[in-house]
Design a protein around this motif. Sequence first.
Motif, PDB file in Angstrom:
ATOM      1  N   LEU A  67      42.846  -1.629 -31.777  1.00  0.00           N
ATOM      2  CA  LEU A  67      42.273  -0.886 -32.906  1.00  0.00           C
ATOM      3  C   LEU A  67      40.780  -1.133 -33.053  1.00  0.00           C
ATOM      4  N   LEU A 101      42.315  -9.873 -38.774  1.00  0.00           N
ATOM      5  CA  LEU A 101      41.402  -8.970 -39.497  1.00  0.00           C
ATOM      6  C   LEU A 101      40.387  -9.805 -40.293  1.00  0.00           C
ATOM      7  N   TRP A 103      39.222 -12.646 -39.460  1.00  0.00           N
ATOM      8  CA  TRP A 103      38.182 -13.151 -38.547  1.00  0.00           C
ATOM      9  C   TRP A 103      36.981 -12.197 -38.530  1.00  0.00           C
ATOM     10  N   ARG A 104      37.323 -10.929 -38.498  1.00  0.00           N
ATOM     11  CA  ARG A 104      36.239  -9.939 -38.475  1.00  0.00           C
ATOM     12  C   ARG A 104      35.377 -10.043 -39.741  1.00  0.00           C
ATOM     13  N   LEU A 163      38.415  -4.728 -24.014  1.00  0.00           N
ATOM     14  CA  LEU A 163      39.115  -5.851 -23.386  1.00  0.00           C
ATOM     15  C   LEU A 163      39.986  -6.532 -24.424  1.00  0.00           C
ATOM     16  N   HIS A 164      41.113  -7.039 -23.948  1.00  0.00           N
ATOM     17  CA  HIS A 164      41.983  -7.893 -24.745  1.00  0.00           C
ATOM     18  C   HIS A 164      41.191  -9.137 -25.163  1.00  0.00           C
ATOM     19  N   ASN A 165      41.527  -9.690 -26.317  1.00  0.00           N
ATOM     20  CA  ASN A 165      40.791 -10.857 -26.814  1.00  0.00           C
ATOM     21  C   ASN A 165      40.784 -12.023 -25.813  1.00  0.00           C
ATOM     22  N   TRP A 206      30.871 -15.403 -28.678  1.00  0.00           N
ATOM     23  CA  TRP A 206      30.240 -16.047 -27.511  1.00  0.00           C
ATOM     24  C   TRP A 206      29.753 -17.437 -27.893  1.00  0.00           C
TER      25      TRP A 206
END
Lengths: 271, 138
Positions: A67, A101, A103-104, A163-165, A206
Amino acid sequence: MKRLRTDLEGREAIADYLQAEFSFLENTGVLAPHPGGRSAGLERLEQFQLEKYGKQRNFLDGEVGQLSPYISRGCLELEEVRQWALRHGKSNSVEKFVSELAWRAFFHLVYEEEGDRILKDMEKPKVSMRRHQTRLPEDIASGETGIPSMDTFIAMLKETGYLHNHTRMYLASYIVHFRRVSWRAGADWMYGLLIDGDFASNHLSWQWVASTFSHKPYIFNRENLERYAGSVLPGDPRKGDPFNYSYEELSEQLFGSEYQPERSRTSGSYR
Amino acid sequence: MPALIWFNEDGLNPQHQMVQDYADAPKVYVFDVNYLKQWAIAKHRVQFIYESLLEIPNIEIYKGETVATLRQLVTDHQANEIITTETPNHLIKSWQDELLKYTNLITYPEVYPATDSRSPRRFSHYWRKSDRAWLTLT
Ligand SMILES: Cc1cc2nc3c(=O)[nH]c(=O)nc-3n(C[C@H](O)[C@H](O)[C@H](O)COP(=O)(O)OP(=O)(O)OC[C@H]3O[C@@H](n4cnc5c(N)ncnc54)[C@H](O)[C@@H]3O)c2cc1C
């Protein structure tokens, strides 16, 4: 300023038109699997099997929302996705998903407060990074590192914009710790390639991998890679495999003996 | 007051509250060429944004330099305020700050449950403090 057309139909026609208007864009020659738009986002939400998320989310072939393109670009609001999830009732999957969510939102709060300071080290690195290269090596940018697993991940990133987490964590760790490239060089590169590219979630993740926004560097080994990503990997040659060590051995090789690692990590979860 | 709705790349929701509140306002988006080049934004992102924009009725899509284009559009549409969505993105924020010198700007905030600005520096702390709010249906 130039006004662009809005009467195009079909994704191929749009791709050709945008290539002509923005000739500096690299042409991948393929369409991304996630079409843009709120309706595609709502469709994705309908397909997403949330009940499987708790158990499967760390596996590259497991059920995850996919998503982020829709949430990051604002086609779906974070809050409406949260409410959608909570309407499923209480379960481990729901709780896990809602915490992702969060985390975002957490990254956004930090970014809101820090502004572009998140582009620099948030904290002192917990391992030495003084000799890290500040430019991304060409073989990484072109996906020709010679390690089939990493080259597969890079190709996925370029071909799909998603990409997948866990894949993002593997790639970031490979680039920062195994290749000794500054996190910023890797983060800038990935930011541009992701459809969901977002300075908060990307650059701070990162830094989390690098250890400038966490208590320790994130590393992985062969066992972890096989367990969570094995099903989608082409298989790496065993000879000279940089990942085929215990965490203690890897830590010694990558960070030297002063750094004392904690117990090994087994999943793709942040702490 | 004549208004202009400006979408940014972090807020492409055709049903956003601002669209409902300013139903008559022209709606615009600007692909900022310098930004796309400087950050090497991939074609997939550009196409995703473009496809998302096509779902916004009567959207006007431009390419150019964001602030200059918006200033021109404000003049062309005789608008005296720009309506947009908030984002922590420092580049978009700097465009918003620049625009504020020339026009009124109304920004709709991002919505989520726990927005204590003294955010802790570790997610585990944040979650401990706010998991209830996040896990409660409102
Ligand atoms: C190195 C690295 C770079 C990243 N760059 C970005 C980025 O540029 N943009 C971005 O949106 N996410 C980024 N993430 C976070 C995360 O990987 C993606 O949000 C997630 O993989 C998106 O896939 P999904 O929608 O299937 O996630 P799901 O697991 O289904 O999660 C649902 C939603 O929760 C949010 N979310 C989930 N995990 C995280 C997380 N760890 N951090 C922040 N939000 C999360 C996303 O909005 C996501 O769409 C990055 C992570 C790493 C390790």
